[in-house]
Enzyme design. Structure first.
Site, mmCIF file in Angstrom:
data_model
loop_
_atom_site.group_PDB
_atom_site.id
_atom_site.type_symbol
_atom_site.label_atom_id
_atom_site.label_comp_id
_atom_site.label_asym_id
_atom_site.label_seq_id
_atom_site.Cartn_x
_atom_site.Cartn_y
_atom_site.Cartn_z
ATOM 1 N N MET A 299 3.915 1.833 -4.411
ATOM 2 C CA MET A 299 3.260 0.606 -4.876
ATOM 3 C C MET A 299 1.901 0.884 -5.515
ATOM 4 S SD MET A 299 4.970 -2.085 -4.551
ATOM 5 C CE MET A 299 3.586 -3.189 -4.904
ATOM 6 N N GLY B 26 0.771 -1.242 0.000
ATOM 7 C CA GLY B 26 0.000 0.000 0.000
ATOM 8 C C GLY B 26 0.798 1.285 0.000
ATOM 9 N N GLN B 27 2.118 1.174 0.025
ATOM 10 C CA GLN B 27 2.895 2.400 0.090
ATOM 11 C C GLN B 27 2.810 3.160 -1.221
ATOM 12 O OE1 GLN B 27 6.677 1.107 1.500
ATOM 13 N NE2 GLN B 27 5.895 0.923 3.590
ATOM 14 N N GLY B 28 2.999 4.445 -1.119
ATOM 15 C CA GLY B 28 2.851 5.333 -2.275
ATOM 16 C C GLY B 28 3.453 4.782 -3.546
#
Ligand code: G3D
Length: 176
Positions: A70, A66-68
């Site tokens: 990704m 979910g990181q930016g």
């Protein structure tokens, strides 16, 4: 992924799990895990879990991170997926707008067309967490008139609501 695994896992419907960082995806996958974790890629950092819901129902759940950095890849995984599960931290009012925008961006992509959506209002164990009605409103779910969607509350921490949620996902896929 080895050829034996890929054959075995291709038969079950695939579900893509997305959400902002800290929404609770890893905790959720950890909770759900009954059998083998098929693959964890250290480079991409995603988890794949096969879920046996009952004797006749299985799902393969992909947690694609979910990181930016990704988020631009989320839609890539949607191709060939039976459903999308969007995990949201129902206790984090401050990031609801960010979650709304992230979800909107994903659903706008053509890979996401016709893919049923289940929103998981996670962290429902927190005393100040938003209700599913409030989360629906914050995420503007009512605007998705041309898509099958549902919302359910759960706690990845204590497991409450999880089985039911994924049974709903399986049902949504079967109906499609
Ligand atoms: P992510 O994989 O989506 O980035 P994580 O999120 O699974 O790493 O969870 C982020 C934090 O939220 C973790 O806390 C985790 O324990 C917590 N969390 C996840 N699910 C729940 C839940 O249902 N209820 C509560 N109360 N907390 C939850 P830490 O402190 O390890 O950062």
């Amino acid at each position: 992924m080895g050829p034996i695994h890929s054959k075995r896992f291709r038969r079950t419907p695939q579900v893509v799990l997305i959400g902002l960082d800290s929404a609770g995806k890893s905790t959720l996958i950890y909770r759900l895990r009954r059998g083998v974790v098929m693959e964890t890629s250290p480079t991409v950092g995603f988890n794949v879990v096969r879920l046996e819901l009952d004797k006749k129902t299985a799902l393969t759940v992909w947690d694609v991170g979910g990181q930016g950095s990704m988020r631009s890849h989320w839609t890539h995984y949607l191709e060939g997926s039976g459903a999308l599960v969007f995990v949201v931290d129902a206790g984090d009012r401050a990031r609801m707008d960010e979650a709304k925008k992230a979800l909107k961006t994903v659903l706008r992509d053509h890979h996401a067309r016709d893919v049923p959506l289940l929103v998981l209002a996670n962290k429902s164990d927190l005393p100040n967490s938003l209700t599913i009605g409030e989360v629906s409103e914050q995420l503007d779910l009512q605007s998705y008139t041309d898509r099958v969607w549902e919302i359910q509350a759960c706690s990845a921490l204590n497991g409450l609501g999880l089985n039911q949620a994924f049974l709903s996902v399986a049902r949504m896929i079967q109906k499609k």
